[in-house]
Design an enzyme around this catalytic site. Structure first.
Site, PDB file in Angstrom:
ATOM      1  N   GLU A 198       0.819  -1.228   0.000  1.00 15.67           N
ATOM      2  CA  GLU A 198       0.000   0.000   0.000  1.00 15.67           C
ATOM      3  C   GLU A 198       0.846   1.268   0.000  1.00 15.67           C
ATOM      4  O   GLU A 198       0.509   2.261  -0.649  1.00 15.67           O
ATOM      5  CB  GLU A 198      -0.951  -0.005   1.200  1.00 15.67           C
ATOM      6  CG  GLU A 198      -2.130  -0.968   1.080  1.00 15.67           C
ATOM      7  CD  GLU A 198      -1.770  -2.426   1.310  1.00 15.67           C
ATOM      8  OE1 GLU A 198      -0.604  -2.707   1.668  1.00 15.67           O
ATOM      9  OE2 GLU A 198      -2.643  -3.291   1.131  1.00 15.67           O
ATOM     10  N   HIS A 258     -11.322  -6.423   9.075  1.00 17.60           N
ATOM     11  CA  HIS A 258     -12.062  -6.263   7.815  1.00 17.60           C
ATOM     12  C   HIS A 258     -13.377  -5.530   8.064  1.00 17.60           C
ATOM     13  O   HIS A 258     -14.339  -5.729   7.340  1.00 17.60           O
ATOM     14  CB  HIS A 258     -12.358  -7.623   7.170  1.00 17.60           C
ATOM     15  CG  HIS A 258     -11.157  -8.308   6.609  1.00 17.60           C
ATOM     16  ND1 HIS A 258     -10.259  -8.990   7.386  1.00 17.60           N
ATOM     17  CD2 HIS A 258     -10.689  -8.413   5.332  1.00 17.60           C
ATOM     18  CE1 HIS A 258      -9.302  -9.485   6.620  1.00 17.60           C
ATOM     19  NE2 HIS A 258      -9.536  -9.148   5.371  1.00 17.60           N
TER      20      HIS A 258
END
Ligand SMILES: Cc1ncc(C[n+]2csc(CCOP(=O)(O)OP(=O)(O)O)c2C)c(N)n1
Ligand SMILES: [Mg+2]
Length: 629
Positions: A368, A435
């Site tokens: 990322e 998540h």
């Protein structure tokens, strides 16, 4: 510079004494229009590109005619005029930014090289690994230049890494490398020149390790006590300038007299330019200018929705907006894990490869930080980027470039970050602590970012289009619980919805419910069960900019406010809204402001735990209590 520093006439300074041949040699081997990304010791890059010295002095004195209007210090600036992109203090992100710049050149088929510098210390950062890996996988024309000067602050190389040569690491990334004597200007120039030519012909990354030595302290105040004297003495004999001078004399290329004349000329140039910088007044403070220049001007272009409407899911609206924006902006690049043929884990980019090709719809390695940095690089080189976080939770691995590079770059040196980061977020889906997070408050705190958080398909599509048009960095939150459960009427063609305007979803005079994202749907459910409640239901839609005026207008009518969000309460945006309403509308309040958010725990996995964690049920009882107050 050393004298000026001792006299307190310039701010913090990182000397490149002993390492000059590297900056100068590399810069001369590149063409003027090729970007260079230097670090804190690379004065030679700036002087070799012929930046007038008075501008450099003004920069170091925090004056207006420097490159940051007094907003950042030392070498922390970039300039499109000279194609130099300065560092942020965190060192590593430079490397990923170079990837992005090179990617833009490659996509436009420009035969160019980008050179980026790093110290050997910063090669220990994850960014180094990520950037080299991405450059290798994408075959980007980047020269990664390590200046191995023996120390990272006080830490010697043997405590920094455990291999013989850093150049050896290239093999692990599948790229070429060279070891170069960094104290020999002729070797630096000729080898880099030859490589740059080769890379322009056949784009690829190359790792260069320049062996050199840092002859001064990390910065002047910290000294060199920890450096063995013998080491200093040995390297002093290899001084790149003294040796080059002797070489030129020996070869009869230059005479003593010419050296003296040159030195005098340079001395005069320095003194004249210093005087110019000194004569400049201190920067003055203009509050509105400071605030405005955090962002690039974003001229909102309203595109009315057409009449053809389809009832589609939230997820389809996002996908449609993205697709139409890809058609609208030829230089918009989508990057993310599994976004190509696979279509992304939520299938937002399904079918995109066949429409836009793999060069614009790019699968990324799992990195990322480098990808956000690369998006920054694309923007520097004039392109637009969308980064899909696979889950908003994973943005923490790209946090540094977002909050330190993208957010601050326009304020610092007027460069915009034309990047949208898509953030599939939110709980209620039984996915546990990693998540399920809704982490907008990590970003609303940081000036320079915009934060969008739609609740309905119509807004999702229109706001995504606006976010992509906006030249500033936008965090675009998409609640994945809404993706396939919420339907709405959405115009088929391209349209935009303005940022910074809340929407009044339902109107009533008794209480103001202020919320966004999934909260809007929870509030609607409760209101459906209680038709007797007459509430203004405000969907904020964007959190930065925040439409606080709409909130004030509603409070002035209802006198009561409840703020609901899925995020945990402490440090959440509900607090800012409550505080602002207290400050601005105190006389209009008939009851204490109520805030409702999730429990102060990580997001739990089991259904029963998550149900109690989320504020959905608490909201109903709190709302009834407020109405009864
Ligand atoms: C992420 C981060 N950690 C620590 C620092 C503090 N710091 C600034 S420069 C530096 C040493 C860098 O060493 P190296 O990369 O070898 O570059 P050199 O100074 O030797 O040119 C350190 C520890 C920082 N700026 N950023
Ligand atoms: Mg070092």
């Amino acid at each position: 510079m050393l004298v000026l520093l001792r006299q307190g006439k310039i701010s913090k300074w990182f000397s490149g004494i002993g390492q000059e041949a590297i900056s100068v040699g590399v810069t001369h081997a590149l063409k003027e229009q090729e970007y260079i990304l230097p670090m804190h010791r690379n004065l030679g890059v700036f002087t070799s590109r012929n930046i007038p010295l008075h501008r450099l002095f003004a920069q170091w004195q925090g004056k207006q005619s420097g490159f940051t209007q007094g907003r950042d210090r030392s070498f922390h600036f970039g300039t499109q005029e000279y194609k130099i992109v300065g560092m942020i203090s965190h060192l590593g992100p430079q490397l990923g930014v170079a990837d992005g710049i090179a990617l833009a050149d490659m996509l436009r088929r420009k035969k160019r090289v980008t050179a980026v510098f790093t110290g050997e210390g910063a090669t220990s950062e994850g960014d180094f690994h990520e950037a080299l890996n991405v450059a290798s996988v994408w075959n980007l024309p980047v020269l990664f230049c390590i200046e191995n000067n023996g120390y990272g602050l006080s830490t010697p190389t043997k405590e920094q890494y455990n291999c013989e040569h850093l150049a050896d690491r290239a093999k692990g990334y599948g790229i070429e490398s060279r070891i170069i004597d960094g104290n020999n200007i002729l070797e630096v120039y000729s080898k880099v020149n030859e490589l740059a030519k080769a890379i322009r012909k056949r784009p690829r990354p190359v790792l260069l390790e320049f062996k050199t030595f840092r002859m001064r302290g990390h910065e002047e105040a910290s000294g060199t006590k920890y450096v063995p004297e013998k080491l200093m003495d040995n390297w002093a004999k290899k001084d790149p300038i003294a040796n080059y001078e002797s070489f030129l004399l020996e070869q009869g290329i230059i005479q003593e007299q010419e050296i003296e004349t040159l030195k005098e000329q340079i001395s005069t140039e320095i003194n004249e330019n210093l005087k110019l910088a000194y004569n400049e007044p201190e920067v003055s403070f203009d509050k509105s200018k400071e605030l405005i220049e955090v962002y690039q001007d974003a001229l909102y272009e309203h595109v009315e929705p057409n009449e053809k409407i389809n009832n589609i899911r939230f997820v389809d609206a996002v996908s449609q907006g993205l697709e139409q924006s890809m058609f609208k902006h030829n230089e918009l690049i989508v990057m993310g894990q599994d976004v190509a043929e696979y279509g992304g884990v939520f299938k937002i980019t399904e079918g995109f490869v066949s429409k836009f090709g793999r060069s614009r719809v790019r699968n990324t390695p799992i990195c990322e930080s480098a990808i956000v940095s690369a998006a920054m690089g694309l923007s520097i080189n004039g392109m637009k980027a969308i980064v899909e976080m696979q889950f908003a939770d994973f943005v923490s691995s790209g946090f540094n470039p977002i909050v330190n590079y993208l957010a601050k770059v326009h304020y610092r040196w007027g460069q915009n970050a034309d990047v949208v980061i898509r953030m599939p977020c939110g709980g209620g889906v039984g996915a546990g602590p990693f998540h399920s997070q809704t982490n907008e408050a990590w970003f609303t705190k940081t000036p320079g970012l915009k934060v969008v958080y739609p609740a309905f398909p119509h807004d999702a599509k229109g706001l995504l289009n606006t976010a992509i048009n906006d030249p500033n960095p936008v965090l675009f939150f998409e609640h994945k619980g809404l993706y396939r459960s919420v339907y709405g009427d959405v115009p088929e063609d391209y349209y935009t919805v303005p940022m910074g305007k809340a929407s009044l979803v339902q109107e009533g005079g008794t209480v103001s419910i202020v919320t966004y994202g999934a909260g809007v749907h929870w509030a609607l459910e409760v209101l459906e069960r209680h038709p007797e409640i007459e509430a203004d239901l405000i969907d904020l839609r964007t959190l930065q900019p925040l439409d606080i005026e709409s909130v004030y207008t509603s409070i002035k009518k209802t006198g009561k406010m409840i703020v609901l969000h899925e995020d945990t309460l402490f440090g959440g945006i509900a607090n800012d809204i409550a505080a602002q309403v207290m400050e601005q509308c105190f006389e209009f309040l008939d009851a204490p402001i109520i805030r409702v958010g999730s429990l102060e725990t990580p997001v739990p996995f089991a259904k029963n735990l998550e149900k109690e964690y989320l504020p959905k049920e608490r909201f109903e009882s709190q709302l009834l209590k407020l109405i009864a107050y």
